[in-house]
Scaffold this motif. Sequence first.
Motif, mmCIF file in Angstrom:
data_model
loop_
_atom_site.group_PDB
_atom_site.id
_atom_site.type_symbol
_atom_site.label_atom_id
_atom_site.label_comp_id
_atom_site.label_asym_id
_atom_site.label_seq_id
_atom_site.Cartn_x
_atom_site.Cartn_y
_atom_site.Cartn_z
ATOM 1 N N ASP A 72 0.828 -1.218 0.000
ATOM 2 C CA ASP A 72 0.000 0.000 0.000
ATOM 3 C C ASP A 72 0.859 1.264 0.000
ATOM 4 N N LYS A 73 1.982 1.218 0.686
ATOM 5 C CA LYS A 73 2.870 2.376 0.771
ATOM 6 C C LYS A 73 3.620 2.618 -0.542
ATOM 7 N N HIS A 74 3.946 1.534 -1.267
ATOM 8 C CA HIS A 74 4.793 1.639 -2.468
ATOM 9 C C HIS A 74 4.135 0.990 -3.694
ATOM 10 N N GLU A 75 2.835 1.050 -3.764
ATOM 11 C CA GLU A 75 2.089 0.368 -4.820
ATOM 12 C C GLU A 75 2.553 0.757 -6.218
ATOM 13 N N ALA A 76 2.705 2.037 -6.470
ATOM 14 C CA ALA A 76 3.090 2.494 -7.812
ATOM 15 C C ALA A 76 4.449 1.924 -8.216
ATOM 16 N N GLU A 77 5.390 1.945 -7.308
ATOM 17 C CA GLU A 77 6.729 1.445 -7.604
ATOM 18 C C GLU A 77 6.717 -0.063 -7.848
ATOM 19 N N ILE A 78 5.959 -0.787 -7.033
ATOM 20 C CA ILE A 78 5.879 -2.243 -7.165
ATOM 21 C C ILE A 78 5.236 -2.622 -8.495
ATOM 22 N N LEU A 79 4.095 -2.022 -8.794
ATOM 23 C CA LEU A 79 3.403 -2.346 -10.042
ATOM 24 C C LEU A 79 4.215 -1.922 -11.254
ATOM 25 N N SER A 80 4.918 -0.803 -11.139
ATOM 26 C CA SER A 80 5.760 -0.336 -12.247
ATOM 27 C C SER A 80 6.861 -1.340 -12.545
ATOM 28 N N LEU A 81 7.532 -1.817 -11.520
ATOM 29 C CA LEU A 81 8.621 -2.786 -11.736
ATOM 30 C C LEU A 81 8.089 -4.057 -12.377
ATOM 31 N N ILE A 82 7.004 -4.590 -11.847
ATOM 32 C CA ILE A 82 6.443 -5.831 -12.402
ATOM 33 C C ILE A 82 5.977 -5.606 -13.839
ATOM 34 N N HIS A 83 5.335 -4.490 -14.085
ATOM 35 C CA HIS A 83 4.844 -4.186 -15.429
ATOM 36 C C HIS A 83 5.993 -4.033 -16.418
ATOM 37 N N GLU A 84 7.041 -3.321 -16.022
ATOM 38 C CA GLU A 84 8.181 -3.090 -16.911
ATOM 39 C C GLU A 84 8.953 -4.374 -17.202
ATOM 40 N N ARG A 85 9.118 -5.219 -16.212
ATOM 41 C CA ARG A 85 9.948 -6.421 -16.392
ATOM 42 C C ARG A 85 9.182 -7.617 -16.925
ATOM 43 N N TYR A 86 7.915 -7.728 -16.576
ATOM 44 C CA TYR A 86 7.171 -8.937 -16.919
ATOM 45 C C TYR A 86 5.936 -8.677 -17.769
ATOM 46 N N GLY A 87 5.502 -7.441 -17.819
ATOM 47 C CA GLY A 87 4.328 -7.097 -18.609
ATOM 48 C C GLY A 87 3.046 -7.198 -17.808
ATOM 49 N N VAL A 88 1.996 -6.648 -18.380
ATOM 50 C CA VAL A 88 0.707 -6.619 -17.707
ATOM 51 C C VAL A 88 0.146 -8.028 -17.537
ATOM 52 N N ASP A 89 0.520 -8.940 -18.419
ATOM 53 C CA ASP A 89 0.031 -10.316 -18.314
ATOM 54 C C ASP A 89 0.445 -10.962 -16.996
ATOM 55 N N GLU A 90 1.630 -10.610 -16.497
ATOM 56 C CA GLU A 90 2.080 -11.170 -15.218
ATOM 57 C C GLU A 90 1.234 -10.649 -14.070
ATOM 58 N N LEU A 91 0.851 -9.382 -14.121
ATOM 59 C CA LEU A 91 -0.023 -8.840 -13.079
ATOM 60 C C LEU A 91 -1.369 -9.549 -13.083
ATOM 61 N N VAL A 92 -1.886 -9.820 -14.262
ATOM 62 C CA VAL A 92 -3.150 -10.553 -14.384
ATOM 63 C C VAL A 92 -2.968 -11.980 -13.873
ATOM 64 N N SER A 93 -1.855 -12.595 -14.225
ATOM 65 C CA SER A 93 -1.571 -13.958 -13.790
ATOM 66 C C SER A 93 -1.470 -14.054 -12.266
ATOM 67 N N ILE A 94 -0.818 -13.074 -11.650
ATOM 68 C CA ILE A 94 -0.717 -13.059 -10.183
ATOM 69 C C ILE A 94 -2.108 -12.958 -9.573
ATOM 70 N N PHE A 95 -2.958 -12.124 -10.158
ATOM 71 C CA PHE A 95 -4.317 -11.966 -9.641
ATOM 72 C C PHE A 95 -5.098 -13.272 -9.775
ATOM 73 N N LYS A 96 -4.924 -13.963 -10.905
ATOM 74 C CA LYS A 96 -5.610 -15.249 -11.107
ATOM 75 C C LYS A 96 -5.091 -16.302 -10.138
ATOM 76 N N ARG A 97 -3.760 -16.360 -9.953
ATOM 77 C CA ARG A 97 -3.182 -17.334 -9.003
ATOM 78 C C ARG A 97 -3.646 -17.053 -7.584
ATOM 79 N N SER A 98 -3.979 -15.812 -7.309
ATOM 80 C CA SER A 98 -4.451 -15.418 -5.981
ATOM 81 C C SER A 98 -5.955 -15.652 -5.822
#
Length: 183
Positions: A72-98
Motif C-alpha cells: 500500500d505504501k509503495h504500490e506504484a513502484e511495485i506495479l511499475s517494476l512488475i509491469h516493466e519487467r514482466y508485462g501486464v500479463d504477469e499482473l493478471v496472472s498473479i491476480f488469477k493465481r491469488s
Amino acid sequence: MRVQFPSGSSEDYTSIVHTIFNQLMFPHNNEGYDELLSTYDAQSMQEIANHGCTSGVCSQHIYYADTIAFFDKHEAEILSLIHERYGVDELVSIFKRSDACYDMYRNECCWMFIENVACDIVTSLEEEALSEDQLIESYMQPVDNYKADYTLADELTEAAVGLMSLSGVNPPQSMNLHRYSNG
C-alpha cells in the motif's frame, strides 16, 4: 509543455510512449527500493535472491500485515517494476493465481518486488566485486618497461657518447692533477 521526439524507428516512439505511460500510471520515486536497502543487509539480500521470500528469509515482510502495508505504501513502484519487467500479463496472472483475493495479490506482488530488488542488488554487488578484482589483477600484471632490444650496454654507450660530445666544456686532457694548481 511541448515534447519533441527524436526521429527514428517506430520502436523508439513505442518505447518513449511506453515510458511516459508508465510514469503517468505508476509514478514513484524509488522509496520502496530505498526502504529495502535500509531494511536488509547484503547477506540477507543474497539469501532472498537465492531462496525467495516464501522461505522466510525476508524477516520484515513475512506476514500479510507487513507485505500489505509495504504494498500500500509503495504500490506504484511495485506495479511499475512488475509491469516493466514482466508485462501486464504477469499482473493478471498473479491476480488469477491469488483466486482474485486482493490481499493475496498484494502479498505476491510485494514478494515479487522484494525478490527482484534483491536480485538487482546481488547482481550489482557481484559486478562491482568483479570490476575491483579485474582492476587489482591489472595492477598485478608484470610490466616490461624496457624495449626488448635495449640493454644496459646500449645505455652506457649512449652515456659515453654524450660525455664525449661535451668536449667544448671540458677539453680533452683537462681533467688532471694540475688543473687547479697555480703554476
